[in-house]
Scaffold this active site. Structure first.
Site, short mmCIF file in Angstrom:
data_model
loop_
_atom_site.label_atom_id
_atom_site.label_comp_id
_atom_site.label_asym_id
_atom_site.label_seq_id
_atom_site.Cartn_x
_atom_site.Cartn_y
_atom_site.Cartn_z
N GLN A 78 0.93 -1.08 -0.14
CA GLN A 78 -0.03 0.07 0.04
C GLN A 78 0.91 1.29 0.09
O GLN A 78 1.12 1.93 0.93
CB GLN A 78 -0.96 -0.12 1.14
N PHE A 79 1.35 1.61 -1.14
CA PHE A 79 2.52 2.85 -1.32
C PHE A 79 1.75 4.10 -0.91
O PHE A 79 2.23 4.73 -0.26
CB PHE A 79 3.08 2.94 -2.54
N THR A 80 0.33 4.12 -0.73
CA THR A 80 -0.16 5.29 -0.56
C THR A 80 -0.01 5.72 1.01
O THR A 80 -0.37 7.02 1.51
CB THR A 80 -1.68 5.43 -1.04
#
Length: 144
Positions: A78-80
């Site tokens: 989940q890079f966000t």
């Protein structure tokens, strides 16, 4: 490194309509990798995830960790989570690790977790649909 953990009764992740990871009781771990993260941070976060007491004991208190509760992990990249949201109305992802570094640490985190507990994963950098039955709801932001 950031781990957003959610206690779940069940969870799964799909890529192109196919389930690629699925668990029953356990923790959904949304994993964000930032610039400067390394294997030692991954190890520290994993120990927190494995030992964080978020499952109820016989008295109904959150005194059990995921292993004591007989649960599993579903780890989803989940890079966000590494986004900078301080200014403006559009997130900046400049704090996130490069895709190559993030994938290496995501894979490392999964491999290390699998040494301790049943672990399923999503697919790194894919467009994923995550479904879960949140238990509680119980959600914690863990950061190292």
């Amino acid at each position: 490194m950031i781990g957003l953990i959610q206690r779940v009764k069940s969870a799964n992740v799909r890529v192109e309509q196919q389930i690629v990871g699925q668990i029953e009781q356990g923790l959904l771990v949304l994993l964000g990798v930032k610039q400067g993260d390394d294997q030692s941070k991954a190890d520290k976060l994993l120990q927190k995830v494995l030992n964080y007491r978020v499952f109820a004991d016989q008295q109904g208190k959150m005194n059990l960790n995921v292993q004591q509760a007989g649960g599993s992990l579903l780890i989803v990249s989940q890079f966000t989570l590494a986004a900078d949201t301080q200014k403006g109305l559009r997130p900046s992802f400049s704090r996130g690790a490069s895709p190559a570094d993030a994938k290496a640490l995501y894979d490392y985190f999964h491999q290390q977790a699998a040494l301790h507990i049943h672990t399923e994963t999503g697919q790194f950098a894919a467009d994923m649909q995550v479904s879960l039955q949140n238990d509680g709801p119980v959600t914690f932001w863990l950061q190292v």
